[in-house]
Write a protein that holds these residues in place. Structure first.
Motif, PDB file in Angstrom:
ATOM      1  N   GLY A  44      79.707  91.916 -36.722  1.00  0.00           N
ATOM      2  CA  GLY A  44      80.315  92.557 -35.570  1.00  0.00           C
ATOM      3  C   GLY A  44      79.368  92.865 -34.438  1.00  0.00           C
ATOM      4  O   GLY A  44      79.759  93.519 -33.470  1.00  0.00           O
ATOM      5  N   LEU A 117      86.137  86.311 -31.278  1.00  0.00           N
ATOM      6  CA  LEU A 117      85.332  87.498 -31.538  1.00  0.00           C
ATOM      7  C   LEU A 117      84.115  87.150 -32.385  1.00  0.00           C
ATOM      8  O   LEU A 117      84.223  86.424 -33.380  1.00  0.00           O
ATOM      9  N   VAL A 119      81.817  87.662 -35.343  1.00  0.00           N
ATOM     10  CA  VAL A 119      82.057  88.298 -36.637  1.00  0.00           C
ATOM     11  C   VAL A 119      80.752  88.482 -37.408  1.00  0.00           C
ATOM     12  O   VAL A 119      80.522  89.534 -37.999  1.00  0.00           O
ATOM     13  N   LEU A 186      88.869  93.255 -35.622  1.00  0.00           N
ATOM     14  CA  LEU A 186      87.687  93.605 -34.850  1.00  0.00           C
ATOM     15  C   LEU A 186      86.670  94.286 -35.753  1.00  0.00           C
ATOM     16  O   LEU A 186      86.844  95.447 -36.131  1.00  0.00           O
ATOM     17  N   PRO A 187      85.589  93.600 -36.140  1.00  0.00           N
ATOM     18  CA  PRO A 187      84.607  94.237 -37.018  1.00  0.00           C
ATOM     19  C   PRO A 187      83.815  95.318 -36.290  1.00  0.00           C
ATOM     20  O   PRO A 187      83.478  95.179 -35.116  1.00  0.00           O
ATOM     21  N   GLU A 188      83.530  96.384 -37.005  1.00  0.00           N
ATOM     22  CA  GLU A 188      82.664  97.434 -36.489  1.00  0.00           C
ATOM     23  C   GLU A 188      81.223  96.917 -36.510  1.00  0.00           C
ATOM     24  O   GLU A 188      80.790  96.301 -37.489  1.00  0.00           O
ATOM     25  N   PRO A 189      80.444  97.119 -35.435  1.00  0.00           N
ATOM     26  CA  PRO A 189      79.060  96.621 -35.447  1.00  0.00           C
ATOM     27  C   PRO A 189      78.260  97.207 -36.610  1.00  0.00           C
ATOM     28  O   PRO A 189      78.195  98.420 -36.793  1.00  0.00           O
ATOM     29  N   ALA A 293      82.478  97.891 -42.327  1.00  0.00           N
ATOM     30  CA  ALA A 293      82.700  97.009 -41.184  1.00  0.00           C
ATOM     31  C   ALA A 293      84.131  97.075 -40.670  1.00  0.00           C
ATOM     32  O   ALA A 293      84.442  96.482 -39.633  1.00  0.00           O
ATOM     33  N   LEU A 295      86.719  95.615 -41.530  1.00  0.00           N
ATOM     34  CA  LEU A 295      87.406  94.323 -41.507  1.00  0.00           C
ATOM     35  C   LEU A 295      88.662  94.389 -42.372  1.00  0.00           C
ATOM     36  O   LEU A 295      88.700  95.106 -43.376  1.00  0.00           O
TER      37      LEU A 295
END
Length: 321
Positions: A44, A117, A119, A186-189, A293, A295
């Motif tokens: 992310g 996006l 990933v 949307l993955p969290e960084p 994450a 996901l």
């Protein structure tokens, strides 16, 4: 950041020597929320992307399902509000922010290209089980944040690169899609703490006699699930190793270019461990969230990417399990 998988409760190959030739290494990625840069391995996070290379877009089709959907910024607002309000009620101002974020927006217009996006980005120096093409040292994965009709897995794009060859990296933020179908797209960084472990196949991939021995409780001091839950394949996001099965029975994944049997390249998981696989929880993470994450692959499943063992440049294949 460091993560340590606890020792396995048994030396599987010592108890069942027939497993020894089936051992494989996998690199558990151990994503944890952070602030990655393009020079970091991440899930992310921003990609080390050439400034003169167009950002990939997906042409669809993306079929509306009759509801408004969140923008990436909406998702970030909702996550921030949930984290801030843990253990307390939302303030009136936060409630207004939540309602605005929940309202979302209409779907992209038919035929409107959607920015993919980022990933995952993995530097091979940190993730040894990737087996890159000659000269490459960086793997990048992007996906489309929308379902595609008749396709269980998300549309994905893989790029092998040589990091030092990117003389002018993209400096401005990468393009964002106008909306995402689900928050879990949307993955969290996350920064990574790669760790190599030894894995063995899912029992469904083994000869019936060997699988029966591994599922015999007498083999493991009365625990018939010890091999499946604690000794075979590691849960969570990882490179290489053995795949999990369950949504379908095991089947070869042929290369679309040369028909060679493809091997697991990368697994992205909705959860890093479950109650059943709790023995794999890193020593540093007991009490932590198993979904760092954020996901969501299908219904809490995994996305498994496969590569051709004869030519890594051949098209990859994706499966959801």
């Amino acid at each position: 950041m460091h993560r340590t998988t606890p020792p396995r409760p048994y030396d599987a190959a010592a108890v069942v020597p027939d497993l020894a030739p089936l051992a494989r290494t996998a690199t558990r990625l151990h994503p944890r929320p952070g602030s990655p840069t393009p020079r970091d391995s991440s899930i992310g996070g921003p990609l080390l992307w050439p400034a003169d290379e167009p950002w990939p877009h997906c042409e669809g089709p993306h079929e509306p399902d009759g509801r408004h959907i969140p923008t990436p910024d909406d998702v970030r607002v909702l996550r921030r509000l949930r984290a801030a309000a843990a253990g307390r009620a939302l303030t009136p101002q936060e409630q207004d922010q939540r309602e605005r974020a929940r309202a979302g927006r209409a779907w992209p217009e038919p035929g409107e290209p959607v920015a993919m996006l980022p990933v995952a980005q993995l530097y091979t120096a940190e993730v040894p089980d990737l087996h890159p093409p000659h000269g490459a040292d960086l793997l990048q994965l992007l996906w489309c944040p929308f379902d595609h009709p008749g396709q269980a897995e998300p549309a994905t794009r893989l790029h092998w690169r040589t990091a030092d060859a990117i003389a002018k990296p993209l400096q401005e933020p990468a393009p964002q899609p106008p909306a995402v179908q689900y928050e879990g797209c949307l993955p969290e960084p996350c920064l990574l703490a790669p760790e190599q472990v030894t894995e063995y196949p899912d029992p469904m991939e083994l000869e019936p006699d060997l699988a029966a021995r591994l599922e015999d409780p007498d083999t493991w001091d009365g625990d018939e699930l010890a091999y499946l839950n604690d000794l075979s394949y590691a849960p969570g996001s990882k490179a290489g190793g053995w795949p999990a099965w369950g949504l379908t029975d095991p089947e070869p994944v042929p290369c679309p270019a040369c028909e060679a049997r493809m091997t697991p390249l990368l697994t992205l998981a909705s959860t890093e461990w479950t109650d059943e696989s709790a023995s794999w929880t890193p020593l540093e993470d007991h009490g932590s969230s198993p979904t760092p994450a954020m996901l969501q692959v299908a219904d809490a499943a995994t996305l498994q990417l496969y590569a051709c063992p004869t030519d890594p440049h051949h098209p990859h294949q994706a499966r959801v399990q």
